[in-house]
Write an enzyme that holds these catalytic residues in place. Structure first.
Site, short mmCIF file in Angstrom:
data_model
loop_
_atom_site.label_atom_id
_atom_site.label_comp_id
_atom_site.label_asym_id
_atom_site.label_seq_id
_atom_site.Cartn_x
_atom_site.Cartn_y
_atom_site.Cartn_z
N GLN A 1 0.85 -1.19 0.00
CA GLN A 1 0.00 0.00 0.00
C GLN A 1 0.88 1.24 0.00
O GLN A 1 1.94 1.26 0.61
CB GLN A 1 -0.88 0.03 1.25
CG GLN A 1 -2.00 -0.98 1.26
CD GLN A 1 -3.11 -0.62 0.29
OE1 GLN A 1 -3.68 -1.49 -0.32
NE2 GLN A 1 -3.42 0.66 0.14
N1 LIG Z 1 -7.48 -14.00 -10.22
C1 LIG Z 1 -6.40 -13.92 -9.47
N2 LIG Z 1 -6.44 -13.20 -8.33
C2 LIG Z 1 -5.34 -13.15 -7.56
C3 LIG Z 1 -4.15 -13.82 -7.92
N3 LIG Z 1 -3.22 -13.59 -6.96
C4 LIG Z 1 -3.83 -12.81 -6.05
N4 LIG Z 1 -5.10 -12.55 -6.39
C5 LIG Z 1 -6.08 -11.75 -5.65
O1 LIG Z 1 -5.57 -10.43 -5.58
C6 LIG Z 1 -5.90 -9.82 -4.34
C7 LIG Z 1 -4.66 -9.29 -3.66
O2 LIG Z 1 -3.82 -10.34 -3.22
P1 LIG Z 1 -2.78 -10.17 -2.02
O3 LIG Z 1 -1.98 -11.42 -1.99
O4 LIG Z 1 -3.46 -9.75 -0.79
O5 LIG Z 1 -1.92 -8.97 -2.59
P2 LIG Z 1 -0.59 -8.32 -1.95
O6 LIG Z 1 0.34 -8.07 -3.09
O7 LIG Z 1 -0.08 -9.16 -0.84
O8 LIG Z 1 -1.13 -6.94 -1.40
P3 LIG Z 1 -0.51 -6.03 -0.22
O9 LIG Z 1 -0.36 -6.91 0.96
O10 LIG Z 1 -1.45 -4.91 0.01
O11 LIG Z 1 0.81 -5.51 -0.74
C8 LIG Z 1 -6.61 -10.92 -3.52
O12 LIG Z 1 -7.99 -10.69 -3.60
C9 LIG Z 1 -6.23 -12.19 -4.22
O13 LIG Z 1 -7.23 -13.15 -4.10
C10 LIG Z 1 -4.12 -14.58 -9.15
O14 LIG Z 1 -3.14 -15.18 -9.57
N5 LIG Z 1 -5.28 -14.58 -9.87
#
Ligand SMILES: Nc1nc2c(ncn2[C@@H]2O[C@H](COP(=O)(O)OP(=O)(O)OP(=O)(O)O)[C@@H](O)[C@H]2O)c(=O)[nH]1
Ligand SMILES: [Mg+2]
Lengths: 185, 352
Positions: free
Chosen positions: A70
């Site tokens: 974020q």
């Molecule tokens: N369709 C799809 N959705 C995904 C995939 N990987 C993650 N998501 C979705 O994307 C959203 C964000 O995923 P997170 O893993 O929380 O993202 P992050 O990069 O850790 O985000 P921060 O912790 O805020 O930095 C979630 O709703 C997941 O379900 C993917 O390969 N395909």
């Protein structure tokens, strides 16, 4: 630098690798780490600080630092740069609007001297989504070809949902780090 | 989450001591942060001592920068001195910013924010002064650069001036490609039905005074630049990303909901994880209130049938403290809309 040498020495003994996962918020970093570790990915909240996973991968121990992306907390990324062997930059390939942000943050990161020796894996995530850009297209937008010649890098399309591409990416990363650090074994 | 790091076995040679010290420092930082992560909004009161010593040092540095800024006018009689003068100030501002970043672990977020605000004000004063006192044509790139990087960490004068990208493919060319969505409308009712086939990402952007209805499941939803709109959506199996909205009402069900730069808007949510907000104000939250024929099936397919109560567990990235964030509140029950039924695409927009 003396200290670095010591650290390398200790690491070599334990066959440990330190991997830093960064990228814009919502790119899927936490989901990827949990998926690799075979954990439930059905309830994941945005990361407020960071998570660390220690996992065995082939004959190595990976310390994976998954840092929240974020905007408010991006300025903390720099606190995790030290001793990073592998950098994983995760891209939401379906988020076309923020690709410019993504490029800018990556460019800033690569200017960082403390990260200059680390291997770079770019994961073009969310390939399962219709309308996601292909890894080739992502590479073009991020202008990866223009990267410093001394950097070891690789881009892989993947999906944290299906798991596709994740192992391919991490295999490359671990091999590349190993060939630099554990050359002697 | 079981965040923990195995303590390293430390060999007994002398050099390892340095490593151990480093490790220890790291571990304690780690502990501090993971505690914050685990307890989420529970505030760990920083010792007032360190906060006040931060503040006094900060104030000291700040006034030194200000006084040097005020000297600029008199220095301007010797133009050759001006550039180095500004460069030095810019360096000090950058140091000040680093100091804030380093202290941000123990500072209450209010202090972090106000300090960063001070830093950016100082940057602006410097910028204004230098464009005022240094002959224009020499620095004509200044405005362009500073606009783009207004909240960049690096002070303007240190930004390398990069030539306009040539071979680089702009992301705009991709954004223009036909991804499903509703864009650039005024005063319309926009209906999307995705029964059976799940679409991928869906974009809702640049709408004014519209009502959006999305029936069925999508994987990812992007919402950008809406004004005075009502947005009703069925289950989103991935995440919803909302940016720059004002005066809107949203009803959405999703695994994740991330809201940026929203103002004066109401959110009726069903969400598996904790919704997060960043740079928002005047937001109100209530439970999901949407209905259409078949919504129950869609919700359960998407794993969103259970009520988690998370609609009320909002994390404000600008306010990670135990005290309730001033940026959002729970929508009082007597002000909530009833169930909104969007089954009939022809039905008029009902007044709220
Ligand atoms: N369709 C799809 N959705 C995904 C995939 N990987 C993650 N998501 C979705 O994307 C959203 C964000 O995923 P997170 O893993 O929380 O993202 P992050 O990069 O850790 O985000 P921060 O912790 O805020 O930095 C979630 O709703 C997941 O379900 C993917 O390969 N395909
Ligand atoms: Mg995360």
């Amino acid at each position: 630098m003396g200290l670095l040498k010591i650290i390398r020495k200790i690491k070599r003994k334990e066959k440990e690798m330190r991997i830093l996962m960064v990228g814009l918020d919502n790119s899927g970093k936490t989901t990827i780490v949990l998926k690799i570790n075979g954990e439930d990915t059905s309830v994941i909240s945005p990361t407020l600080g960071f998570n660390i996973k220690t996992l065995a991968y082939q004959k190595y121990t990976l310390n994976i630092w998954d840092v929240g992306g974020q905007k408010t907390i991006r300025s903390y990324w720099r606190n995790y740069f030290e001793q990073t062997d592998g950098l994983v930059w995760v891209v939401d390939s379906s988020d076309l609007r923020r690709l410019d942000d993504c490029k800018m943050e990556l460019d800033n990161l690569l200017k960082e001297e403390r990260l200059s020796g680390s291997s770079l894996l770019i994961l073009a995530n969310k390939q399962d989504i219709k309308g996601a850009l292909s890894p080739t297209e992502i590479a073009k937008v991020l202008n990866l070809e223009a990267m410093d010649k001394s950097r070891h890098w690789m881009i892989v399309g993947c999906s944290a949902y299906t798991g596709e591409g994740l192992l391919e990416g991490f295999d490359w990363l671990v091999q590349d780090i190993a060939s630099r650090i554990y050359m002697l074994d | 989450m079981d965040d923990e790091m195995d303590k390293e076995t430390i060999s007994d040679d002398k050099q390892a001591e340095a490593e151990a010290a480093l490790q220890k420092k790291h571990l304690s930082m780690l502990e501090r942060l993971s505690k914050r992560q685990q307890t989420r909004s529970i505030n760990i009161e920083p010792s007032t001592e360190s906060t006040s010593s931060f503040l006094s040092r900060f104030t000291q540095l700040k006034s030194s920068i200000e006084s040097r800024l005020s000297e600029s006018q008199s220095i301007s009689s010797d133009p050759s001195q001006l550039k180095p003068h500004f460069d030095k100030i810019s360096e000090s501002i950058s140091d000040l910013e680093k100091f804030v970043a380093q202290s941000s672990y123990f500072l209450p977020s209010y202090d972090v924010r106000s300090s960063l605000k001070t830093v950016s004000d100082l940057k602006r004063s410097l910028e204004n002064l230098s464009s005022e006192l240094i002959p224009k044509k020499k620095f004509s790139f200044k405005n362009k650069v500073s606009k783009k990087d207004s909240d960049s960490v690096i002070p303007e004068s240190k930004q390398p001036i990069v030539p306009v990208r040539d071979s680089v493919q702009s992301s705009e060319s991709f954004a223009a490609r036909d991804s499903p969505g509703f864009r650039n409308k005024f005063g319309e009712v926009l209906v999307g039905e995705f029964s059976e086939t799940e679409v991928g990402e869906f974009t809702v952007s640049d709408l004014d005074s519209c009502e959006v209805r999305i029936i069925g499941c999508v994987r990812a939803l992007f919402v950008h630049r809406l004004k005075d709109c009502r947005v009703y959506v069925g289950p989103v199996t991935g995440s919803v990303l909302i940016d720059e909205v004002e005066g809107c009402v949203f009803a959405m069900a999703s695994h994740q909901i991330r809201i940026h730069r929203a103002r004066r808007s109401d959110f009726y949510l069903k969400v598996r994880s904790r919704p997060i907000v960043e740079d928002c104000s005047g937001m109100r939250f209530a439970p999901y209130c949407l209905s259409y024929r078949g919504i129950e099936e869609d919700l359960s397919c998407a794993g969103l049938d259970a009520e988690t109560g998370n609609w009320a567990n909002v994390d404000d990235f600008r306010w990670l403290r135990a005290v309730q964030s001033p940026n959002w509140s729970i929508l009082p029950e007597n002000e909530r809309v009833g169930t909104v039924d969007i089954s009939n695409a022809d039905s008029r927009m009902e007044e709220i």
